[in-house]
Design a protein around this motif. Sequence first.
Motif, PDB file in Angstrom:
ATOM      1  N   SER A   7       1.268  -1.473   0.173  1.00 52.77           N
ATOM      2  CA  SER A   7      -0.021   0.235  -0.027  1.00 52.77           C
ATOM      3  C   SER A   7       1.283   1.128  -0.085  1.00 52.77           C
ATOM      4  CB  SER A   7      -0.448  -0.562   1.527  1.00 52.77           C
ATOM      5  OG  SER A   7      -1.970  -1.167   0.921  1.00 52.77           O
ATOM      6  N   LEU A   8       2.059   1.244   1.219  1.00 54.29           N
ATOM      7  CA  LEU A   8       3.057   2.224   0.456  1.00 54.29           C
ATOM      8  C   LEU A   8       3.434   2.567  -0.246  1.00 54.29           C
ATOM      9  CD1 LEU A   8       4.549   1.656   4.448  1.00 54.29           C
ATOM     10  CD2 LEU A   8       2.826   3.424   3.391  1.00 54.29           C
ATOM     11  N   ASP A  11       1.231   6.479  -6.664  1.00 54.83           N
ATOM     12  CA  ASP A  11      -0.226   6.842  -7.047  1.00 54.83           C
ATOM     13  C   ASP A  11      -1.294   6.101  -8.367  1.00 54.83           C
ATOM     14  OD1 ASP A  11      -2.739   8.950  -6.856  1.00 54.83           O
ATOM     15  OD2 ASP A  11      -1.999  10.368  -7.822  1.00 54.83           O
ATOM     16  N   ILE A  12      -0.603   4.802  -7.811  1.00 54.82           N
ATOM     17  CA  ILE A  12      -1.503   4.239  -9.043  1.00 54.82           C
ATOM     18  C   ILE A  12      -2.884   4.682  -9.296  1.00 54.82           C
ATOM     19  CG2 ILE A  12      -2.362   1.594  -9.961  1.00 54.82           C
ATOM     20  CD1 ILE A  12       0.270   0.595  -8.277  1.00 54.82           C
ATOM     21  N   ASP A  13      -3.621   4.902  -8.029  1.00 54.09           N
ATOM     22  CA  ASP A  13      -5.503   4.820  -7.937  1.00 54.09           C
ATOM     23  C   ASP A  13      -6.076   5.903  -8.410  1.00 54.09           C
ATOM     24  OD1 ASP A  13      -8.189   3.948  -6.845  1.00 54.09           O
ATOM     25  OD2 ASP A  13      -7.999   6.202  -5.980  1.00 54.09           O
ATOM     26  N   LYS A  22      -8.076   8.535 -13.171  1.00 56.76           N
ATOM     27  CA  LYS A  22      -8.286   9.865 -14.537  1.00 56.76           C
ATOM     28  C   LYS A  22      -8.278   8.745 -15.621  1.00 56.76           C
ATOM     29  CE  LYS A  22      -5.161  13.473 -12.612  1.00 56.76           C
ATOM     30  NZ  LYS A  22      -3.372  13.516 -12.173  1.00 56.76           N
ATOM     31  N   LEU A  23      -8.020   7.704 -15.850  1.00 55.85           N
ATOM     32  CA  LEU A  23      -8.174   6.626 -17.353  1.00 55.85           C
ATOM     33  C   LEU A  23      -9.572   6.488 -17.594  1.00 55.85           C
ATOM     34  CD1 LEU A  23      -6.384   5.576 -19.828  1.00 55.85           C
ATOM     35  CD2 LEU A  23      -6.265   3.539 -18.238  1.00 55.85           C
ATOM     36  N   ASN A  32      -3.820   0.929  -5.706  1.00 59.47           N
ATOM     37  CA  ASN A  32      -2.441   1.697  -4.696  1.00 59.47           C
ATOM     38  C   ASN A  32      -2.419   0.057  -3.888  1.00 59.47           C
ATOM     39  OD1 ASN A  32      -2.620   4.187  -5.358  1.00 59.47           O
ATOM     40  ND2 ASN A  32      -2.863   5.053  -3.956  1.00 59.47           N
ATOM     41  N   MET A  33      -3.233  -0.164  -3.404  1.00 56.91           N
ATOM     42  CA  MET A  33      -2.835  -1.545  -2.729  1.00 56.91           C
ATOM     43  C   MET A  33      -2.811  -3.020  -3.426  1.00 56.91           C
ATOM     44  SD  MET A  33      -6.023  -1.628   0.062  1.00 56.91           S
ATOM     45  CE  MET A  33      -5.489  -3.583   0.596  1.00 56.91           C
ATOM     46  N   LEU A  34      -2.705  -2.829  -4.975  1.00 54.40           N
ATOM     47  CA  LEU A  34      -1.962  -3.839  -5.813  1.00 54.40           C
ATOM     48  C   LEU A  34      -0.542  -4.078  -5.526  1.00 54.40           C
ATOM     49  CD1 LEU A  34      -4.045  -2.956  -9.326  1.00 54.40           C
ATOM     50  CD2 LEU A  34      -4.205  -5.257  -7.307  1.00 54.40           C
TER      51      LEU A  34
END
Length: 222
Positions: A70-71, A77-79, A84-85, A207-209
């Motif tokens: 998650s960090l 800033d994946i999420d 945005k996509l 973000n957790m991926l």
Amino acid sequence: MIGTLYNTSTILIGSAAGSLFRKSIGEKQQKVLFDAMGLAAAGIGINSIVSNMPGSKYPVLFIVSLAVGSLIGSWLDIDGKFQKLTERTGNKGLGQGLSTAILLFCIGTLSILGPIQSALNGDNTYLFTNGTLDLVTSMVLASTYGIGIAMAAIVLFLWQSSIYLGAGFLERFISPDFMTELSIVGGFLIAASGINILGIKQFKTMNMLPALFIPAAFFLFV
């Protein structure tokens, strides 16, 4: 690759069928579908956690994986980039549905071991079974979130193709212990997606991926 192509096509077909069904239902019925999808995702995630937790030999690994992953995801800033996509499609809820779809389609024994079985033994049973399950899942998701769910098919194709091409190496690497730890972490992410859909609490699951890669790094090291 026949199995992967079949699995990809079932998601596309299911998404198209679900999207057509979505146009014929009202707002009240869509709310019912949202609740049903949220409960189903939460249930699948919890089942994965409960089923695999007793067999874990590293009971702290999933905590470290979720925290560190998650960090990393927050730092990248994946999420934010993902939202945005998906917002470009004009469907505000698509990001949530698509992230759930990607987790459901890609994180599972059938979707991971299937391409390995296909590449090494020419056996597509796992992928055919997974594709049939994904057909139903994609129909339900698309009836809730729209045709945009079909984009998950691209992710699944790239995911399974990568495993297929690296099957020789991955066969030695993917042990039952590894699959147990990965299933626990994946279960938490899927459950978090279900909680998101139900509106109980909003987790930034994208973000957790990176948490999914921590068990892989750990087992590679040990």
